[in-house]
Structures are given as structure tokens and as C-alpha cells.
Write a protein that holds these residues in place. Structure first.
Motif, mmCIF file in Angstrom:
data_model
loop_
_atom_site.group_PDB
_atom_site.id
_atom_site.type_symbol
_atom_site.label_atom_id
_atom_site.label_comp_id
_atom_site.label_asym_id
_atom_site.label_seq_id
_atom_site.Cartn_x
_atom_site.Cartn_y
_atom_site.Cartn_z
ATOM 1 N N LEU A 127 0.805 -1.216 0.000
ATOM 2 C CA LEU A 127 0.000 0.000 0.000
ATOM 3 C C LEU A 127 0.842 1.271 0.000
ATOM 4 N N ARG A 128 2.123 1.160 -0.335
ATOM 5 C CA ARG A 128 2.992 2.331 -0.199
ATOM 6 C C ARG A 128 2.545 3.477 -1.117
ATOM 7 N N HIS A 129 1.801 3.169 -2.183
ATOM 8 C CA HIS A 129 1.305 4.225 -3.069
ATOM 9 C C HIS A 129 -0.092 4.692 -2.679
ATOM 10 N N VAL A 130 -0.672 4.061 -1.659
ATOM 11 C CA VAL A 130 -2.043 4.370 -1.270
ATOM 12 C C VAL A 130 -2.099 5.043 0.094
ATOM 13 N N GLU A 131 -1.230 4.601 0.990
ATOM 14 C CA GLU A 131 -1.345 5.033 2.378
ATOM 15 C C GLU A 131 0.032 5.033 3.017
ATOM 16 N N ARG A 132 0.307 6.055 3.834
ATOM 17 C CA ARG A 132 1.603 6.160 4.497
ATOM 18 C C ARG A 132 1.474 5.627 5.922
ATOM 19 N N LEU A 133 2.274 4.611 6.247
ATOM 20 C CA LEU A 133 2.228 3.996 7.570
ATOM 21 C C LEU A 133 3.438 4.468 8.372
ATOM 22 N N THR A 134 3.162 5.251 9.388
ATOM 23 C CA THR A 134 4.233 5.883 10.165
ATOM 24 C C THR A 134 4.648 5.023 11.361
ATOM 25 N N PRO A 135 5.813 5.296 11.959
ATOM 26 C CA PRO A 135 6.234 4.555 13.155
ATOM 27 C C PRO A 135 5.202 4.616 14.278
ATOM 28 N N GLY A 136 4.496 5.747 14.385
ATOM 29 C CA GLY A 136 3.469 5.856 15.422
ATOM 30 C C GLY A 136 2.366 4.831 15.251
#
Lengths: 154, 150
Positions: A127-136
């Protein structure tokens, strides 16, 4: 060659999302409690799952009604992903039943409950082109997983 | 036996990875079909797979069903699928998998609350600690940013 259809509009309402997530958790929790305390051991888990799925599908078709006919941009592609999602969900349930048949719940439940971490790990790539998943997000998911394990096993 | 334990671990991992993959597939599918339509497709796929497994491994299951069992599983299904699954998919639509999945994964918490309120389940240190950890995780998740990828 024609360009692929554009994705559906992505307008989101975070507050609605939070309410829906909480409602989902409560509904799953009620289902879990009902299954644990109301289901006899005379029927196999997979047969019970089939009955639950059939009733659930009928119930959903009645509730959803005409919204099922809403247009989509690429039904085949979308249906393929959702079919895979449904197959994975059912495979997960079957896997859990098979695990519990061979091992104790105190061993199986913590492992099965790590699925949010797999969602995020797989999502970080797919999903790297759809949604950004942060360390939080990862940290929050890890806390929830640990808490669920402690709650389940405790 | 050690082999049974190893198999139990393997199957539990299969379950975990399968459920993890499911949410990602939903997120991808929502770009092309509505959540209602997608939910129906996922349910039908599940019915197909479960039906196939029953036919292959448990053909005598129909004979084990009585009215009370049907009603209980039917109720489980109504809570789990039209409500649980559909709201889960709605939350993925509006929050993304990053923030939705941990909240939905806190399912044992409301299950525990229901059990305490209606089924005489008791609270102990472990369940209290687990509850606090889950709530802290949800708070952290909601505070985290998961902007749409540029």
C-alpha cells in the motif's frame, strides 16, 4: 491501449471511520462472546462457520439493499481484491480452528492475535502508493497486540 | 506431542497472516468498488470456501444441526458479518488500514466487557493491564498520522 479506470474518490471522514471501527470491534466482541458461551461442541467449527456465513450474507443483503447496486469504476478488479479478502478471512478462521485442535489456546491465541502487525508489514509494501504507515501507527498496533494477548491469556 | 505443537503454531501463523492480508486486499479493492458491493463479494467468497471445506471434510454436518444450533450460529453470523465485517470495511475506507486495524483488533476488550457485565466474568490484574495497554495503543494509533501517500 486504454488507461486503467481511475480509482473511486477518496474523500474520507475520520470521525465516521473511528465510530465504524469501534462498532466493528463491539460487534465482533458480541459475536465472540455468543460463540464461546452459546455454541455446543456437537457441530464442527467449519460447519458452524458456514451457517454463520450464510445467515450473515442473507442479513447483509437485506440491510444493504439497493446500495449494492451503486456503480463502481472497475468491478472486476475490485471484486477480485474483495474475493481474496473474503477467502483470506475464512482461511484465517479455519487456520485458527485447526490450531486450537492441536495446541492450547494460551499458545494459539497470542500468535493469531498478531495479525495487525502483519497487516501493517504487508501494507507497508503493498500500500505504499495508497497510504503512508508511520512509526506511530506501528507502535500503536504493537501496544494493542500486546494488550490483547495479555487480555486473552490473563 | 511436539509435532502437534509445531502444527498449532504453524496454523496460528497462517491465521494471522491470512487476516493481515485480508485487510490489505480490502484497502486495494475499495479503490474500485463500493464498500457495500465489496463486502457482499467477500461474504460470497467465504461461503464458497466454507461450503467446499464442509463438502470435502464434514459432509455429515447437516445431520448435526438442530434448531437451537442454527439460531445461535445464525445470531453469531448476523453480529459478525453485516455488522462486524461491514463496519470494519467502512473504517478501513475512512481511516486506512494503519489506524483502523488496531482499533478493530481490540475485539477481546468489548468481548471481555460484555462478559463482565452479563456473564459474571471477573476482573484481575492481567485483564486490567491488558485493557490499559489496548486503550493506550488505540490512543497512539489515532494520534499517529497516516496521510494518503503522495
Amino acid at each position: 491501449m486504454s488507461a486503467p479506470p481511475s480509482p473511486l474518490p477518496t474523500e474520507t471522514r475520520p470521525a465516521l471511520g473511528v465510530i465504524a471501527a469501534c462498532a466493528s470491534s463491539v460487534a465482533y466482541g458480541a459475536s465472540l462472546t455468543l460463540a464461546r458461551h452459546g455454541v455446543s461442541e456437537d457441530i464442527s467449527p467449519i460447519a458452524g462457520s458456514l451457517v454463520a456465513l450464510v445467515f450473515g450474507t442473507l442479513g447483509f443483503s437485506l440491510l444493504a439493499g439497493r446500495s449494492l447496486l451503486a456503480p463502481s469504476t472497475d468491478f472486476k478488479r475490485g471484486a477480485l481484491f474483495f474475493a481474496l479478502a473474503g477467502l483470506c478471512s475464512t482461511a484465517g478462521v479455519v487456520g485458527q480452528f485447526l490450531a486450537v485442535e492441536r495446541g492450547q489456546v494460551v499458545l494459539v491465541a497470542p500468535i493469531a492475535n498478531t495479525y495487525p502487525l502483519f497487516t501493517l508489514l504487508i501494507g507497508a509494501f503493498v500500500l505504499r502508493h495508497v497510504e503512508r504507515l508511520t512509526p506511530g501507527v506501528f507502535a500503536g498496533a504493537a501496544l494493542v497486540v500486546v494488550g490483547v494477548i495479555v487480555l486473552t491469556v490473563g | 506431542m511436539a509435532s502437534d505443537t509445531a502444527l498449532a503454531v504453524l496454523f496460528a501463523l497462517v491465521a494471522s497472516v491470512s487476516w493481515g492480508l485480508s485487510a490489505v486486499c480490502v484497502r486495494l479493492g475499495q479503490r474500485y468498488v463500493t464498500t457495500s458491493g465489496g463486502t457482499m463479494v467477500s461474504l460470497l467468497a467465504g461461503v464458497g470456501l466454507a461450503g467446499l471445506l464442509v463438502l470435502l471434510f464434514d459432509r455429515g454436518a447437516a445431520g448435526e444441526l438442530d434448531v437451537s444450533t442454527l439460531l445461535i450460529f445464525g445470531l453469531v453470523g448476523l453480529f459478525n458479518f453485516p455488522l462486524g465485517r461491514f463496519f470494519n470495511y467502512i473504517s478501513i475506507r475512512h481511516l486506512g488500514v494503519g489506524r483502523s486495524t488496531p482499533i478493530v483488533a481490540s475485539t477481546p476488550l468489548p468481548a471481555f466487557v460484555i462478559a463482565v457485565l452479563f456473564l459474571d466474568e471477573t476482573i484481575n490484574l492481567a485483564t486490567l493491564a491488558g485493557t490499559l495497554l489496548v486503550l493506550a495503543g488505540i490512543y497512539l494509533t489515532l494520534r499517529a498520522s497516516t496521510d494518503e501517500a503522495q
